[in-house]
Design a protein around this motif. Structure first.
Motif, PDB file in Angstrom:
ATOM      1  N   PHE A  15       0.830  -1.214   0.000  1.00 34.69           N
ATOM      2  CA  PHE A  15       0.000   0.000   0.000  1.00 34.69           C
ATOM      3  C   PHE A  15       0.863   1.262   0.000  1.00 34.69           C
ATOM      4  CE2 PHE A  15      -3.812  -2.256   2.140  1.00 34.69           C
ATOM      5  CZ  PHE A  15      -4.442  -2.453   0.925  1.00 34.69           C
ATOM      6  N   GLU A  16       1.837   1.317   0.884  1.00 32.44           N
ATOM      7  CA  GLU A  16       2.671   2.524   1.005  1.00 32.44           C
ATOM      8  C   GLU A  16       3.492   2.760  -0.264  1.00 32.44           C
ATOM      9  OE1 GLU A  16       2.335   4.736   3.413  1.00 32.44           O
ATOM     10  OE2 GLU A  16       0.889   3.468   4.457  1.00 32.44           O
ATOM     11  N   SER A  17       4.005   1.697  -0.855  1.00 36.33           N
ATOM     12  CA  SER A  17       4.762   1.838  -2.101  1.00 36.33           C
ATOM     13  C   SER A  17       3.859   2.307  -3.234  1.00 36.33           C
ATOM     14  CB  SER A  17       5.424   0.511  -2.476  1.00 36.33           C
ATOM     15  OG  SER A  17       6.427   0.198  -1.544  1.00 36.33           O
ATOM     16  N   THR A  18       2.663   1.753  -3.295  1.00 34.68           N
ATOM     17  CA  THR A  18       1.713   2.151  -4.333  1.00 34.68           C
ATOM     18  C   THR A  18       1.358   3.627  -4.201  1.00 34.68           C
ATOM     19  OG1 THR A  18       0.837  -0.109  -4.357  1.00 34.68           O
ATOM     20  CG2 THR A  18      -0.495   1.586  -5.424  1.00 34.68           C
ATOM     21  N   LEU A  19       1.131   4.071  -2.973  1.00 30.30           N
ATOM     22  CA  LEU A  19       0.834   5.499  -2.752  1.00 30.30           C
ATOM     23  C   LEU A  19       1.952   6.391  -3.284  1.00 30.30           C
ATOM     24  CD1 LEU A  19      -0.675   5.668   0.853  1.00 30.30           C
ATOM     25  CD2 LEU A  19      -1.775   6.418  -1.268  1.00 30.30           C
ATOM     26  N   ARG A  20       3.179   6.055  -2.919  1.00 27.85           N
ATOM     27  CA  ARG A  20       4.319   6.882  -3.333  1.00 27.85           C
ATOM     28  C   ARG A  20       4.482   6.893  -4.865  1.00 27.85           C
ATOM     29  NH1 ARG A  20       5.664   5.076   1.506  1.00 27.85           N
ATOM     30  NH2 ARG A  20       6.770   6.361   2.990  1.00 27.85           N
ATOM     31  N   LEU A  21       4.374   5.723  -5.453  1.00 26.78           N
ATOM     32  CA  LEU A  21       4.593   5.615  -6.900  1.00 26.78           C
ATOM     33  C   LEU A  21       3.464   6.273  -7.692  1.00 26.78           C
ATOM     34  CD1 LEU A  21       6.009   1.994  -6.922  1.00 26.78           C
ATOM     35  CD2 LEU A  21       7.279   4.115  -7.404  1.00 26.78           C
ATOM     36  N   ILE A  22       2.239   6.089  -7.256  1.00 28.59           N
ATOM     37  CA  ILE A  22       1.121   6.737  -7.951  1.00 28.59           C
ATOM     38  C   ILE A  22       1.222   8.246  -7.820  1.00 28.59           C
ATOM     39  CG2 ILE A  22      -1.384   7.132  -7.806  1.00 28.59           C
ATOM     40  CD1 ILE A  22      -1.709   4.101  -7.445  1.00 28.59           C
ATOM     41  N   SER A  23       1.683   8.715  -6.684  1.00 27.57           N
ATOM     42  CA  SER A  23       1.880  10.156  -6.511  1.00 27.57           C
ATOM     43  C   SER A  23       2.888  10.692  -7.528  1.00 27.57           C
ATOM     44  CB  SER A  23       2.369  10.447  -5.094  1.00 27.57           C
ATOM     45  OG  SER A  23       2.586  11.817  -4.906  1.00 27.57           O
ATOM     46  N   ASP A  24       3.925   9.907  -7.802  1.00 25.02           N
ATOM     47  CA  ASP A  24       4.970  10.334  -8.735  1.00 25.02           C
ATOM     48  C   ASP A  24       4.631  10.065 -10.203  1.00 25.02           C
ATOM     49  OD1 ASP A  24       6.528  11.193  -6.625  1.00 25.02           O
ATOM     50  OD2 ASP A  24       7.760   9.379  -6.560  1.00 25.02           O
ATOM     51  N   TYR A  25       3.970   8.919 -10.474  1.00 24.61           N
ATOM     52  CA  TYR A  25       3.808   8.480 -11.863  1.00 24.61           C
ATOM     53  C   TYR A  25       2.357   8.305 -12.328  1.00 24.61           C
ATOM     54  CZ  TYR A  25       8.700   7.406 -10.990  1.00 24.61           C
ATOM     55  OH  TYR A  25      10.018   7.487 -10.627  1.00 24.61           O
ATOM     56  N   GLY A  26       1.404   8.442 -11.423  1.00 23.37           N
ATOM     57  CA  GLY A  26       0.005   8.266 -11.790  1.00 23.37           C
ATOM     58  C   GLY A  26      -0.388   6.798 -11.833  1.00 23.37           C
ATOM     59  N   LEU A 104      -2.995  12.669  -0.457  1.00 27.92           N
ATOM     60  CA  LEU A 104      -3.796  13.707  -1.114  1.00 27.92           C
ATOM     61  C   LEU A 104      -3.724  13.551  -2.633  1.00 27.92           C
ATOM     62  CD1 LEU A 104      -5.539  16.233  -1.169  1.00 27.92           C
ATOM     63  CD2 LEU A 104      -3.465  17.589  -0.827  1.00 27.92           C
ATOM     64  N   SER A 105      -2.547  13.316  -3.157  1.00 28.89           N
ATOM     65  CA  SER A 105      -2.381  13.110  -4.594  1.00 28.89           C
ATOM     66  C   SER A 105      -3.183  11.895  -5.060  1.00 28.89           C
ATOM     67  CB  SER A 105      -0.898  12.925  -4.925  1.00 28.89           C
ATOM     68  OG  SER A 105      -0.726  12.587  -6.273  1.00 28.89           O
ATOM     69  N   PHE A 106      -3.101  10.812  -4.303  1.00 34.32           N
ATOM     70  CA  PHE A 106      -3.847   9.607  -4.645  1.00 34.32           C
ATOM     71  C   PHE A 106      -5.345   9.884  -4.670  1.00 34.32           C
ATOM     72  CE2 PHE A 106      -6.286   5.936  -3.087  1.00 34.32           C
ATOM     73  CZ  PHE A 106      -6.064   5.043  -4.123  1.00 34.32           C
ATOM     74  N   PHE A 107      -5.862  10.564  -3.647  1.00 35.79           N
ATOM     75  CA  PHE A 107      -7.292  10.843  -3.581  1.00 35.79           C
ATOM     76  C   PHE A 107      -7.748  11.726  -4.736  1.00 35.79           C
ATOM     77  CE2 PHE A 107      -9.525   9.663   0.477  1.00 35.79           C
ATOM     78  CZ  PHE A 107      -8.731   8.559   0.700  1.00 35.79           C
ATOM     79  N   GLU A 108      -6.959  12.721  -5.069  1.00 37.85           N
ATOM     80  CA  GLU A 108      -7.343  13.585  -6.189  1.00 37.85           C
ATOM     81  C   GLU A 108      -7.429  12.780  -7.486  1.00 37.85           C
ATOM     82  OE1 GLU A 108      -4.433  16.826  -5.710  1.00 37.85           O
ATOM     83  OE2 GLU A 108      -6.183  18.100  -5.366  1.00 37.85           O
ATOM     84  N   GLN A 109      -6.473  11.887  -7.692  1.00 35.65           N
ATOM     85  CA  GLN A 109      -6.506  11.048  -8.890  1.00 35.65           C
ATOM     86  C   GLN A 109      -7.671  10.061  -8.835  1.00 35.65           C
ATOM     87  OE1 GLN A 109      -2.609   9.571 -10.397  1.00 35.65           O
ATOM     88  NE2 GLN A 109      -1.780  10.657  -8.616  1.00 35.65           N
ATOM     89  N   PHE A 110      -7.886   9.479  -7.666  1.00 27.60           N
ATOM     90  CA  PHE A 110      -8.928   8.472  -7.524  1.00 27.60           C
ATOM     91  C   PHE A 110     -10.316   9.056  -7.813  1.00 27.60           C
ATOM     92  CE2 PHE A 110     -11.979   5.805  -5.376  1.00 27.60           C
ATOM     93  CZ  PHE A 110     -11.521   4.523  -5.638  1.00 27.60           C
ATOM     94  N   TYR A 111     -10.614  10.206  -7.213  1.00 26.08           N
ATOM     95  CA  TYR A 111     -11.939  10.816  -7.384  1.00 26.08           C
ATOM     96  C   TYR A 111     -12.162  11.326  -8.808  1.00 26.08           C
ATOM     97  CZ  TYR A 111     -13.346  10.468  -2.501  1.00 26.08           C
ATOM     98  OH  TYR A 111     -13.726  10.002  -1.276  1.00 26.08           O
ATOM     99  N   SER A 112     -11.103  11.434  -9.589  1.00 23.94           N
ATOM    100  CA  SER A 112     -11.233  11.864 -10.986  1.00 23.94           C
ATOM    101  C   SER A 112     -11.132  10.693 -11.955  1.00 23.94           C
ATOM    102  CB  SER A 112     -10.125  12.878 -11.313  1.00 23.94           C
ATOM    103  OG  SER A 112     -10.263  14.018 -10.511  1.00 23.94           O
ATOM    104  N   SER A 113     -11.168   9.484 -11.436  1.00 25.04           N
ATOM    105  CA  SER A 113     -10.961   8.307 -12.277  1.00 25.04           C
ATOM    106  C   SER A 113     -12.208   7.422 -12.309  1.00 25.04           C
ATOM    107  CB  SER A 113      -9.789   7.491 -11.726  1.00 25.04           C
ATOM    108  OG  SER A 113     -10.202   6.762 -10.575  1.00 25.04           O
ATOM    109  N   PRO A 114     -12.226   6.468 -13.213  1.00 20.34           N
ATOM    110  CA  PRO A 114     -13.328   5.488 -13.238  1.00 20.34           C
ATOM    111  C   PRO A 114     -13.369   4.597 -11.993  1.00 20.34           C
ATOM    112  CG  PRO A 114     -12.136   5.479 -15.322  1.00 20.34           C
ATOM    113  CD  PRO A 114     -11.344   6.329 -14.368  1.00 20.34           C
ATOM    114  N   TYR A 115     -12.268   4.542 -11.229  1.00 17.19           N
ATOM    115  CA  TYR A 115     -12.248   3.725 -10.019  1.00 17.19           C
ATOM    116  C   TYR A 115     -13.311   4.152  -9.018  1.00 17.19           C
ATOM    117  CZ  TYR A 115      -7.788   1.760 -11.518  1.00 17.19           C
ATOM    118  OH  TYR A 115      -6.800   1.111 -12.209  1.00 17.19           O
ATOM    119  N   VAL A 116     -13.662   5.412  -9.045  1.00 18.48           N
ATOM    120  CA  VAL A 116     -14.639   5.917  -8.083  1.00 18.48           C
ATOM    121  C   VAL A 116     -15.965   5.155  -8.209  1.00 18.48           C
ATOM    122  CG1 VAL A 116     -15.697   7.811  -9.394  1.00 18.48           C
ATOM    123  CG2 VAL A 116     -15.327   8.064  -6.943  1.00 18.48           C
ATOM    124  N   LYS A 117     -16.258   4.649  -9.397  1.00 14.65           N
ATOM    125  CA  LYS A 117     -17.489   3.878  -9.610  1.00 14.65           C
ATOM    126  C   LYS A 117     -17.435   2.516  -8.913  1.00 14.65           C
ATOM    127  CE  LYS A 117     -18.397   6.146 -13.977  1.00 14.65           C
ATOM    128  NZ  LYS A 117     -18.239   6.061 -15.406  1.00 14.65           N
TER     129      LYS A 117
END
Length: 192
Positions: A15-26, A104-117
């Motif tokens: 989880f922690e690695s995914t957060l960091r990497l998604i923050s950097d690379y989407g 925060l970066s993860f949440f902003e991406q998540f709420y703007s993505s199809p994952y929110v569904k």
């Protein structure tokens, strides 16, 4: 010496690695192989816990949401005056996002993505969480103006996010007094 991680430690590392990497690379720029390497686990280990990258991202949302809830309401005393709880809740959330900007970066991406569904279906309401329930309590009990919860939530969360983003910059840091002044502006705008 090779130290073996427990199942819970492996999952947290993923989880922690995914957060960091998604923050950097989407989302799309972060492959499972990179997450595994960063977390120090085998790629198969990730697939042991999660059927797919999509499932990992949805579970990461739930994991992060719980962490935010715990941090935001850690000093919550239901018997305290509502105004004081409002101030504490707002400041706790800002401080959490400043300390963990990758969330925060993860949440902003998540709420703007199809994952929110995957989280919010027709039967559930987007943003129906502890903060919304807390704000609805304030409306119901007459502390906050009788406005649509989406307006109140936008005022609350929008200022939290803007403050946290500015607070993570290298050019400006908010003092405790600054945060209290800022939440005072929000409170003055929505109080009944």
């Amino acid at each position: 010496m090779n130290v073996q991680l427990t199942s819970a430690e492996k999952k947290q590392a993923i989880f922690e690695s995914t957060l960091r990497l998604i923050s950097d690379y989407g989302f799309h720029g972060t492959p499972i192989s990179q997450i595994a390497q960063h977390a120090g686990v085998a790629t198969g280990t990730i697939y042991h816990y999660f059927a797919s990258k999509d499932e990992l991202i949805v579970e990461l949302f739930r994991y992060s949401k719980q962490k935010i809830q715990d941090a935001t309401f850690r000093d919550h005393d239901a018997s305290a005056e509502y105004h004081n709880r409002f101030v504490t809740t707002w400041i706790n959330l800002v401080k959490y996002y400043v300390q963990y900007p990758q969330v925060l970066s993860f949440f902003e991406q998540f709420y703007s993505s199809p994952y929110v569904k995957e989280i919010f279906t027709d039967e559930t309401v987007c943003f129906q969480d502890e903060i919304s329930l807390f704000l609805k309590e304030g409306i119901r009990d007459g502390y906050i103006k009788q406005l649509d919860i989406n307006i109140i939530s936008a005022a609350f969360l929008g200022t939290v996010i803007a403050t946290a983003k500015r607070g993570t910059s290298q050019y400006f840091k908010f003092s405790e007094e600054d945060l209290e002044n800022m939440v005072g502006i929000i409170w003055d705008g929505i109080k009944k």
